[in-house]
Design a protein around this motif. Structure first.
Motif, PDB file in Angstrom:
ATOM      1  N   LEU A 235       0.675  -1.109  -0.390  1.00 54.11           N
ATOM      2  CA  LEU A 235       0.210  -0.059  -0.111  1.00 54.11           C
ATOM      3  C   LEU A 235       0.569   1.058   0.564  1.00 54.11           C
ATOM      4  O   LEU A 235       0.512   2.232  -0.931  1.00 54.11           O
ATOM      5  N   VAL A 236       2.046   1.425   0.760  1.00 49.42           N
ATOM      6  CA  VAL A 236       2.150   2.808   1.352  1.00 49.42           C
ATOM      7  C   VAL A 236       4.054   3.446   0.367  1.00 49.42           C
ATOM      8  O   VAL A 236       4.486   1.952   0.359  1.00 49.42           O
ATOM      9  N   ILE A 237       4.513   4.004   0.627  1.00 49.10           N
ATOM     10  CA  ILE A 237       5.581   3.937  -0.397  1.00 49.10           C
ATOM     11  C   ILE A 237       6.800   4.223   1.630  1.00 49.10           C
ATOM     12  O   ILE A 237       6.217   4.028   2.151  1.00 49.10           O
ATOM     13  N   PRO A 238       7.756   4.157   1.356  1.00 49.39           N
ATOM     14  CA  PRO A 238       8.791   4.056   2.238  1.00 49.39           C
ATOM     15  C   PRO A 238       9.146   5.693   3.041  1.00 49.39           C
ATOM     16  O   PRO A 238       9.328   6.018   1.453  1.00 49.39           O
ATOM     17  N   GLU A 239       8.692   5.837   4.380  1.00 55.01           N
ATOM     18  CA  GLU A 239       8.404   7.080   4.795  1.00 55.01           C
ATOM     19  C   GLU A 239       9.842   8.148   3.702  1.00 55.01           C
ATOM     20  O   GLU A 239       9.783   9.214   4.105  1.00 55.01           O
ATOM     21  N   ASP A 240      10.675   7.097   4.166  1.00 59.87           N
ATOM     22  CA  ASP A 240      11.819   7.949   4.016  1.00 59.87           C
ATOM     23  C   ASP A 240      12.064   8.233   2.349  1.00 59.87           C
ATOM     24  O   ASP A 240      13.432   9.006   2.015  1.00 59.87           O
ATOM     25  N   GLY A 293      -7.642  16.069 -10.537  1.00 62.97           N
ATOM     26  CA  GLY A 293      -8.067  15.038 -10.189  1.00 62.97           C
ATOM     27  C   GLY A 293      -6.827  13.449 -10.363  1.00 62.97           C
ATOM     28  O   GLY A 293      -6.831  13.405 -11.276  1.00 62.97           O
ATOM     29  N   HIS A 294      -6.852  12.915  -9.253  1.00 68.04           N
ATOM     30  CA  HIS A 294      -5.884  11.767  -9.549  1.00 68.04           C
ATOM     31  C   HIS A 294      -6.353  11.155 -10.082  1.00 68.04           C
ATOM     32  O   HIS A 294      -7.739   9.352  -9.761  1.00 68.04           O
ATOM     33  N   THR A 295      -5.877  10.354 -11.336  1.00 67.16           N
ATOM     34  CA  THR A 295      -6.994   9.605 -12.343  1.00 67.16           C
ATOM     35  C   THR A 295      -6.036   8.313 -12.437  1.00 67.16           C
ATOM     36  O   THR A 295      -6.156   7.092 -13.522  1.00 67.16           O
ATOM     37  N   LEU A 296      -5.107   8.242 -11.889  1.00 66.56           N
ATOM     38  CA  LEU A 296      -4.708   5.549 -11.131  1.00 66.56           C
ATOM     39  C   LEU A 296      -4.120   6.274 -12.603  1.00 66.56           C
ATOM     40  O   LEU A 296      -2.736   6.827 -12.138  1.00 66.56           O
ATOM     41  N   GLY A 297      -4.137   5.158 -13.415  1.00 62.87           N
ATOM     42  CA  GLY A 297      -2.774   4.774 -13.743  1.00 62.87           C
ATOM     43  C   GLY A 297      -2.896   5.525 -15.648  1.00 62.87           C
ATOM     44  O   GLY A 297      -2.435   5.367 -16.651  1.00 62.87           O
ATOM     45  N   ALA A 298      -3.611   6.431 -15.553  1.00 61.38           N
ATOM     46  CA  ALA A 298      -3.778   7.254 -16.535  1.00 61.38           C
ATOM     47  C   ALA A 298      -2.419   8.135 -16.251  1.00 61.38           C
ATOM     48  O   ALA A 298      -2.830   9.068 -17.035  1.00 61.38           O
ATOM     49  N   LYS A 342       8.482  13.913 -15.200  1.00 58.37           N
ATOM     50  CA  LYS A 342       7.256  13.835 -14.701  1.00 58.37           C
ATOM     51  C   LYS A 342       7.701  11.783 -13.690  1.00 58.37           C
ATOM     52  O   LYS A 342       8.806  11.498 -14.681  1.00 58.37           O
ATOM     53  N   ILE A 343       6.979  11.926 -12.868  1.00 54.64           N
ATOM     54  CA  ILE A 343       7.242  10.894 -11.061  1.00 54.64           C
ATOM     55  C   ILE A 343       6.151  10.210 -11.584  1.00 54.64           C
ATOM     56  O   ILE A 343       4.737  10.903 -11.066  1.00 54.64           O
ATOM     57  N   ALA A 344       5.817   8.687 -11.667  1.00 55.13           N
ATOM     58  CA  ALA A 344       4.672   8.266 -11.342  1.00 55.13           C
ATOM     59  C   ALA A 344       4.642   7.402  -9.839  1.00 55.13           C
ATOM     60  O   ALA A 344       6.283   6.088 -10.221  1.00 55.13           O
ATOM     61  N   SER A 345       4.522   6.832  -8.937  1.00 47.92           N
ATOM     62  CA  SER A 345       4.601   5.405  -8.325  1.00 47.92           C
ATOM     63  C   SER A 345       3.305   5.137  -7.826  1.00 47.92           C
ATOM     64  O   SER A 345       2.303   5.834  -7.526  1.00 47.92           O
ATOM     65  N   GLY A 346       3.320   3.224  -8.131  1.00 49.13           N
ATOM     66  CA  GLY A 346       1.784   2.426  -8.061  1.00 49.13           C
ATOM     67  C   GLY A 346       2.261   2.052  -6.820  1.00 49.13           C
ATOM     68  O   GLY A 346       3.076   1.893  -5.971  1.00 49.13           O
ATOM     69  N   MET A 347       0.807   1.826  -6.434  1.00 53.34           N
ATOM     70  CA  MET A 347       0.713   0.628  -4.843  1.00 53.34           C
ATOM     71  C   MET A 347       1.027  -0.357  -5.660  1.00 53.34           C
ATOM     72  O   MET A 347       1.206  -1.458  -6.689  1.00 53.34           O
ATOM     73  N   GLY A 348       1.923  -0.722  -4.626  1.00 58.67           N
ATOM     74  CA  GLY A 348       2.465  -1.966  -4.190  1.00 58.67           C
ATOM     75  C   GLY A 348       4.218  -1.794  -4.823  1.00 58.67           C
ATOM     76  O   GLY A 348       4.855  -2.702  -4.697  1.00 58.67           O
ATOM     77  N   GLY A 349       4.417  -0.600  -4.771  1.00 54.60           N
ATOM     78  CA  GLY A 349       5.916  -0.109  -4.776  1.00 54.60           C
ATOM     79  C   GLY A 349       6.274  -0.262  -6.260  1.00 54.60           C
ATOM     80  O   GLY A 349       7.823  -0.496  -6.326  1.00 54.60           O
ATOM     81  N   HIS A 350       6.278   0.230  -7.250  1.00 53.13           N
ATOM     82  CA  HIS A 350       6.473   0.399  -8.164  1.00 53.13           C
ATOM     83  C   HIS A 350       6.580   2.033  -8.822  1.00 53.13           C
ATOM     84  O   HIS A 350       5.409   2.617  -8.921  1.00 53.13           O
ATOM     85  N   ASN A 351       8.127   2.303  -8.629  1.00 51.12           N
ATOM     86  CA  ASN A 351       8.516   3.878  -9.644  1.00 51.12           C
ATOM     87  C   ASN A 351       8.256   3.544 -10.683  1.00 51.12           C
ATOM     88  O   ASN A 351       9.522   3.123 -11.397  1.00 51.12           O
ATOM     89  N   ALA A 352       8.177   4.660 -11.492  1.00 47.50           N
ATOM     90  CA  ALA A 352       8.572   5.475 -12.851  1.00 47.50           C
ATOM     91  C   ALA A 352       8.546   6.437 -12.770  1.00 47.50           C
ATOM     92  O   ALA A 352       8.203   7.522 -12.902  1.00 47.50           O
ATOM     93  N   ALA A 353       9.438   6.741 -14.026  1.00 54.05           N
ATOM     94  CA  ALA A 353      10.037   8.399 -14.781  1.00 54.05           C
ATOM     95  C   ALA A 353      10.146   8.696 -17.136  1.00 54.05           C
ATOM     96  O   ALA A 353      10.676   7.271 -16.508  1.00 54.05           O
ATOM     97  N   VAL A 354       9.316   9.796 -16.840  1.00 53.87           N
ATOM     98  CA  VAL A 354      10.141   9.636 -17.624  1.00 53.87           C
ATOM     99  C   VAL A 354      10.576  11.145 -17.906  1.00 53.87           C
ATOM    100  O   VAL A 354      10.238  12.215 -16.960  1.00 53.87           O
ATOM    101  N   MET A 355      11.761  11.557 -18.637  1.00 51.62           N
ATOM    102  CA  MET A 355      11.985  12.477 -18.610  1.00 51.62           C
ATOM    103  C   MET A 355      11.707  13.699 -19.779  1.00 51.62           C
ATOM    104  O   MET A 355      12.380  13.020 -20.855  1.00 51.62           O
ATOM    105  N   LEU A 356      11.120  14.484 -20.316  1.00 47.15           N
ATOM    106  CA  LEU A 356      10.721  15.586 -21.292  1.00 47.15           C
ATOM    107  C   LEU A 356      12.087  16.545 -21.457  1.00 47.15           C
ATOM    108  O   LEU A 356      12.875  17.364 -20.827  1.00 47.15           O
ATOM    109  N   GLY A 357      12.018  16.835 -23.322  1.00 42.94           N
ATOM    110  CA  GLY A 357      13.000  17.895 -23.607  1.00 42.94           C
ATOM    111  C   GLY A 357      12.286  18.739 -24.385  1.00 42.94           C
ATOM    112  O   GLY A 357      11.772  18.692 -25.228  1.00 42.94           O
ATOM    113  N   GLY A 358      12.106  20.032 -24.752  1.00 42.76           N
ATOM    114  CA  GLY A 358      12.003  21.043 -26.010  1.00 42.76           C
ATOM    115  C   GLY A 358      12.016  20.571 -26.696  1.00 42.76           C
ATOM    116  O   GLY A 358      13.184  20.110 -26.735  1.00 42.76           O
ATOM    117  N   GLU A 359      11.360  21.449 -27.460  1.00 40.09           N
ATOM    118  CA  GLU A 359      11.423  21.213 -29.336  1.00 40.09           C
ATOM    119  C   GLU A 359      12.882  21.958 -29.691  1.00 40.09           C
ATOM    120  O   GLU A 359      13.379  22.360 -28.995  1.00 40.09           O
TER     121      GLU A 359
END
Length: 359
Positions: A235-240, A293-298, A342-359
């Protein structure tokens, strides 16, 4: 592989039924959240986007936004036929699985397919004539960013020249809301301020979003993708914030961070701790969930679509007025940052991130 660009995007969410209208609401500094049955939430206004005889509501929405994104990209029939498709959702066609949409299907013929998560990807493939492979990603709230990242990786490996990425979630069903409430994830005090010490939970939102990636195309670039897991709790992310900080250490330093920032008390602490561990000086923050709002997986892909289109048009609007900014952080958004994380963290402890650059 040459530069990989986000060449088109489309979305429907609480901010608007199209990406254009969503950007207009964001630019005006207005949240899309409204009170739905006593709950502050993000609802798509045009319910026709969800309806259709053959597919579930989430699948119908995915088809609608995908078709519009591809039209914007100007792909030929042959280019569309050969593209790869990555779709994402946390709860899939939950309404069909729970029986909430039986009223719109007098025929029960499609009951089995409507309750498959993978129907979302299959429906887009069938309706748009995509013959390249499709994958359905369900990594909780990280699903949209993971779908985008996996599509980018397929292109970097030279396996395809074009990728269509689609993400959708429709969490506003009584059964799902009851589950979130039981798990103490929903806001209890109605506060739409995710970094406030008094925040008590998230505000659920509906969304469908589609993005096209092309090799050598014009538009904001996809620069980096990474993911890891906390291996800590269901359920939760490690507080540290150590696991997320470790992921961020593998990225170039951004000029702006768009955090997950759900508004749950655990996440408000853990994600900020991760940013302080990762950066001696934390870049400015852009918080988009107070608008959508929090649109979950979207949510991850929706934020990317909004930011990419805003960058394409010349600059990012800022944060919602009146948000709490913890000490040592900044909510002053640069209009044209060179690198946006951009960062996302999913329930169960899975983290993802992407880096965008300008044109």
């Amino acid at each position: 592989m040459s530069r990989i660009a986000i060449t088109a995007a489309e979305a429907a969410c609480a901010l608007g039924d199209t990406l254009d209208s969503s950007l207009a609401t964001w630019t005006a500094g207005r949240s899309g959240l409204t009170h739905c049955d006593g709950l502050l939430a993000g609802r798509i206004a045009d319910r026709s986007l969800l309806k259709g005889r053959r597919y579930g509501a989430a699948s119908n929405l995915a088809v609608q936004v995908a078709r519009k994104a591809v039209a914007k990209a100007g792909w030929s029939e042959e280019e569309l036929r050969k593209c790869w498709l990555f779709a994402a959702s946390s709860r899939g066609n939950a309404g069909e699985l729970l029986g909430s949409h039986a009223w719109r299907r007098p025929s029960r013929r499609f009951s089995a397919s409507n309750t498959l998560h993978s129907e979302i990807a299959a429906a887009v493939s069938i309706e748009l004539g995509i013959h390249g492979p499709w994958q359905m990603i369900s990594n909780g709230c990280s699903a949209g960013l993971d779908a985008l990242g996996l599509g980018w990786m397929a292109m970097k490996a030279g396996m395809t020249q074009r990728v269509l990425v689609v993400a959708v979630d429709l969490p506003l069903y009584p059964e799902l809301l009851r589950d979130f409430e039981d798990t103490r994830l929903l806001s209890k005090n109605g506060m739409n301020d995710p970094l406030s010490p008094a925040t008590s939970g998230f505000h659920p939102g509906e969304a469908g979003v589609a993005i096209t990636l092309e090799a050598g195309g014009a538009g904001p670039a996809m620069l980096q993708y990474g993911a890891n897991s906390d291996a800590y709790d269901s359920l939760v992310i490690p507080e540290d914030g150590a696991g997320l900080a470790e992921l961020l250490a593998g990225f170039d330093k951004p000029n702006l961070v768009c955090p997950h920032a759900t508004g749950t008390p655990n996440h408000a602490v853990a994600e900020m701790n991760a940013l302080h561990r990762a950066y001696e000086s934390v870049p400015p923050l852009l918080l988009l969930k107070p608008f959508t709002g929090h649109t979950l997986g979207a949510s991850g892909l929706l934020d990317v679509a909004l930011m990419a289109e805003a960058l394409r048009r010349g600059g990012l609007p800022g944060n919602l007025a009146g948000l709490t900014c913890p000490e040592g952080l900044s909510l002053n958004v640069p209009a044209s940052p060179q690198r946006v994380l951009k960062i996302a963290s999913g329930m169960g402890g899975h983290n993802a991130a992407v880096m965008l650059g300008g044109e």
